[in-house]
Design an enzyme around this catalytic site. Structure first.
Site, PDB file in Angstrom:
ATOM      1  N   HIS A  54      -1.484   6.775  -8.472  1.00  0.00           N
ATOM      2  CA  HIS A  54      -0.711   7.933  -7.991  1.00  0.00           C
ATOM      3  C   HIS A  54       0.694   7.857  -8.574  1.00  0.00           C
ATOM      4  O   HIS A  54       1.059   6.883  -9.236  1.00  0.00           O
ATOM      5  CB  HIS A  54      -0.696   8.034  -6.466  1.00  0.00           C
ATOM      6  CG  HIS A  54      -0.077   6.883  -5.736  1.00  0.00           C
ATOM      7  ND1 HIS A  54      -0.594   5.608  -5.772  1.00  0.00           N
ATOM      8  CD2 HIS A  54       1.020   6.813  -4.938  1.00  0.00           C
ATOM      9  CE1 HIS A  54       0.145   4.809  -5.023  1.00  0.00           C
ATOM     10  NE2 HIS A  54       1.141   5.514  -4.515  1.00  0.00           N
ATOM     11  N   HIS A  56       3.829   7.696  -7.319  1.00  0.00           N
ATOM     12  CA  HIS A  56       4.975   6.988  -6.755  1.00  0.00           C
ATOM     13  C   HIS A  56       5.482   5.926  -7.732  1.00  0.00           C
ATOM     14  O   HIS A  56       4.695   5.238  -8.389  1.00  0.00           O
ATOM     15  CB  HIS A  56       4.615   6.356  -5.411  1.00  0.00           C
ATOM     16  CG  HIS A  56       4.519   7.350  -4.303  1.00  0.00           C
ATOM     17  ND1 HIS A  56       3.932   7.067  -3.083  1.00  0.00           N
ATOM     18  CD2 HIS A  56       4.945   8.650  -4.214  1.00  0.00           C
ATOM     19  CE1 HIS A  56       3.994   8.140  -2.299  1.00  0.00           C
ATOM     20  NE2 HIS A  56       4.599   9.106  -2.961  1.00  0.00           N
ATOM     21  N   ASP A  58       6.688   3.026  -7.528  1.00  0.00           N
ATOM     22  CA  ASP A  58       6.289   1.621  -7.413  1.00  0.00           C
ATOM     23  C   ASP A  58       4.869   1.384  -7.913  1.00  0.00           C
ATOM     24  O   ASP A  58       4.376   0.255  -7.861  1.00  0.00           O
ATOM     25  CB  ASP A  58       6.452   1.108  -5.979  1.00  0.00           C
ATOM     26  CG  ASP A  58       5.590   1.836  -4.963  1.00  0.00           C
ATOM     27  OD1 ASP A  58       5.345   3.045  -5.134  1.00  0.00           O
ATOM     28  OD2 ASP A  58       5.152   1.202  -3.979  1.00  0.00           O
ATOM     29  N   HIS A  59       4.242   2.420  -8.447  1.00  0.00           N
ATOM     30  CA  HIS A  59       2.928   2.287  -9.082  1.00  0.00           C
ATOM     31  C   HIS A  59       2.961   2.764 -10.538  1.00  0.00           C
ATOM     32  O   HIS A  59       2.371   2.128 -11.404  1.00  0.00           O
ATOM     33  CB  HIS A  59       1.874   3.063  -8.293  1.00  0.00           C
ATOM     34  CG  HIS A  59       1.650   2.498  -6.927  1.00  0.00           C
ATOM     35  ND1 HIS A  59       0.641   1.613  -6.641  1.00  0.00           N
ATOM     36  CD2 HIS A  59       2.348   2.657  -5.777  1.00  0.00           C
ATOM     37  CE1 HIS A  59       0.724   1.248  -5.365  1.00  0.00           C
ATOM     38  NE2 HIS A  59       1.754   1.873  -4.828  1.00  0.00           N
ATOM     39  N   HIS A 110      -2.535  10.381   1.051  1.00  0.00           N
ATOM     40  CA  HIS A 110      -1.256   9.728   0.775  1.00  0.00           C
ATOM     41  C   HIS A 110      -0.407  10.614  -0.137  1.00  0.00           C
ATOM     42  O   HIS A 110       0.743  10.923   0.176  1.00  0.00           O
ATOM     43  CB  HIS A 110      -1.500   8.364   0.142  1.00  0.00           C
ATOM     44  CG  HIS A 110      -0.255   7.582  -0.138  1.00  0.00           C
ATOM     45  ND1 HIS A 110       0.606   7.179   0.862  1.00  0.00           N
ATOM     46  CD2 HIS A 110       0.277   7.119  -1.309  1.00  0.00           C
ATOM     47  CE1 HIS A 110       1.615   6.501   0.315  1.00  0.00           C
ATOM     48  NE2 HIS A 110       1.438   6.460  -0.995  1.00  0.00           N
ATOM     49  N   ASP A 131      -2.805   3.397  -2.858  1.00  0.00           N
ATOM     50  CA  ASP A 131      -2.271   3.447  -1.500  1.00  0.00           C
ATOM     51  C   ASP A 131      -3.114   4.334  -0.593  1.00  0.00           C
ATOM     52  O   ASP A 131      -2.626   4.814   0.438  1.00  0.00           O
ATOM     53  CB  ASP A 131      -0.825   3.958  -1.520  1.00  0.00           C
ATOM     54  CG  ASP A 131       0.148   2.927  -2.058  1.00  0.00           C
ATOM     55  OD1 ASP A 131      -0.297   1.837  -2.475  1.00  0.00           O
ATOM     56  OD2 ASP A 131       1.361   3.219  -2.079  1.00  0.00           O
ATOM     57  N   HIS A 170      -1.178  -2.719  -2.417  1.00  0.00           N
ATOM     58  CA  HIS A 170      -0.149  -3.540  -1.777  1.00  0.00           C
ATOM     59  C   HIS A 170      -0.783  -4.677  -0.989  1.00  0.00           C
ATOM     60  O   HIS A 170      -1.910  -4.557  -0.496  1.00  0.00           O
ATOM     61  CB  HIS A 170       0.684  -2.707  -0.794  1.00  0.00           C
ATOM     62  CG  HIS A 170       1.596  -1.713  -1.427  1.00  0.00           C
ATOM     63  ND1 HIS A 170       2.905  -2.003  -1.773  1.00  0.00           N
ATOM     64  CD2 HIS A 170       1.402  -0.416  -1.773  1.00  0.00           C
ATOM     65  CE1 HIS A 170       3.464  -0.924  -2.303  1.00  0.00           C
ATOM     66  NE2 HIS A 170       2.572   0.049  -2.309  1.00  0.00           N
TER      67      HIS A 170
END
Length: 248
Positions: A54, A56, A58-59, A110, A131, A170
């Site tokens: 996805h 975001h 942090d990915h 999400h 996520d 995560h």
């Protein structure tokens, strides 16, 4: 098929996916590009593909650096917010990575960009769930509804073979299982899973079968959870326990 978890940031996972027969490598959510590329270098194999779960940061935040470092890279993703994307996927799209067969599963809840990657190599099966599905939990509903997440978890992912290995985005397992025990404390399988995971620094992979037995967001048909939620509607059960988890 071999999967190497690569811890990134404070609690993220990127993954290096090795097709041993085709002698090539793909990476999943390589947010720390330098760290992931070092693991790829150690394989002595060619990096061909990025799978992005996805948008975001942090990915997907390492995509541009990876793409600028590797010529001819294919970058898969679920919508136009994926950096450096070369191939946008729709639900059910299939493709191959060397000898590996991949199916994209669009998993709303999400984010609307979320894609889970279901990958088969003979009788081996893995799913990279970002996520959407965590060990013992699910992602927050930033761009979706409880109905979206219910369908993603309890219709689409629940239909995968039980022995499918689950690699999530995560390391949230400790807090997820503590919450799960607070709402599903009579679940013996959950107690055993929590005991096993308490001893593990990395709790990946889980399996679909284990999540169906222990993850409260995939057990919304259970009377014990329905009692806690005050409703027998499984979508509303998910909504209530997600709200409870947000405050846990």
């Amino acid at each position: 098929m071999k999967v190497i978890p690569v811890p990134c940031l404070s609690d993220n996972y990127a993954y290096v996916l090795i097709d041993e027969k085709a002698q090539q490598v793909s990476v999943v959510d390589p947010v720390d590009a330098a760290k992931v590329l070092e693991v790829v270098k150690q394989t002595k194999l060619e990096l061909k593909t990025v799978l992005t779960t996805h948008h975001h940061a942090d990915h997907s935040g390492g995509n541009a650096q990876i793409a600028s470092s590797v010529t001819g890279l294919t970058v898969y993703g679920g919508d136009s917010r994926i950096p450096s994307m070369t191939q946008q996927l729709q639900d059910g799209d299939t493709f191959t990575l060397g000898n590996l067969s991949v199916r994209a599963i669009k998993t709303y809840g999400h984010t609307t960009s979320s894609i889970c990657y279901y990958i088969e190599d003979g009788d081996e099966r893995v799913a990279f769930t970002g996520d959407t599905l965590f060990v013992g939990g699910c992602g927050r509903l930033f761009e979706g509804t409880p109905q979206d997440m219910y369908e993603s978890l309890n219709v689409k992912l629940a239909a995968l073979p039980g022995d499918t290995k689950v690699y999530a985005g995560h390391e949230y397992t400790g807090s997820n299982l503590r919450f799960a025990l607070s709402v599903d404390g009579g679940n013996q399988a959950l107690k055993e899973k929590a005991a096993r995971c308490a001893e593990a620094q990395c709790t990946m992979p889980s399996t679909i079968a284990e999540e169906l037995a222990t993850n409260p967001f995939m057990r919304v048909q259970q009377p014990s959870l329905q009692k806690i939620a005050g409703t027998t509607d499984p979508v509303q059960v998910l909504a209530v326990i997600r709200q409870m988890k947000d405050k846990f």
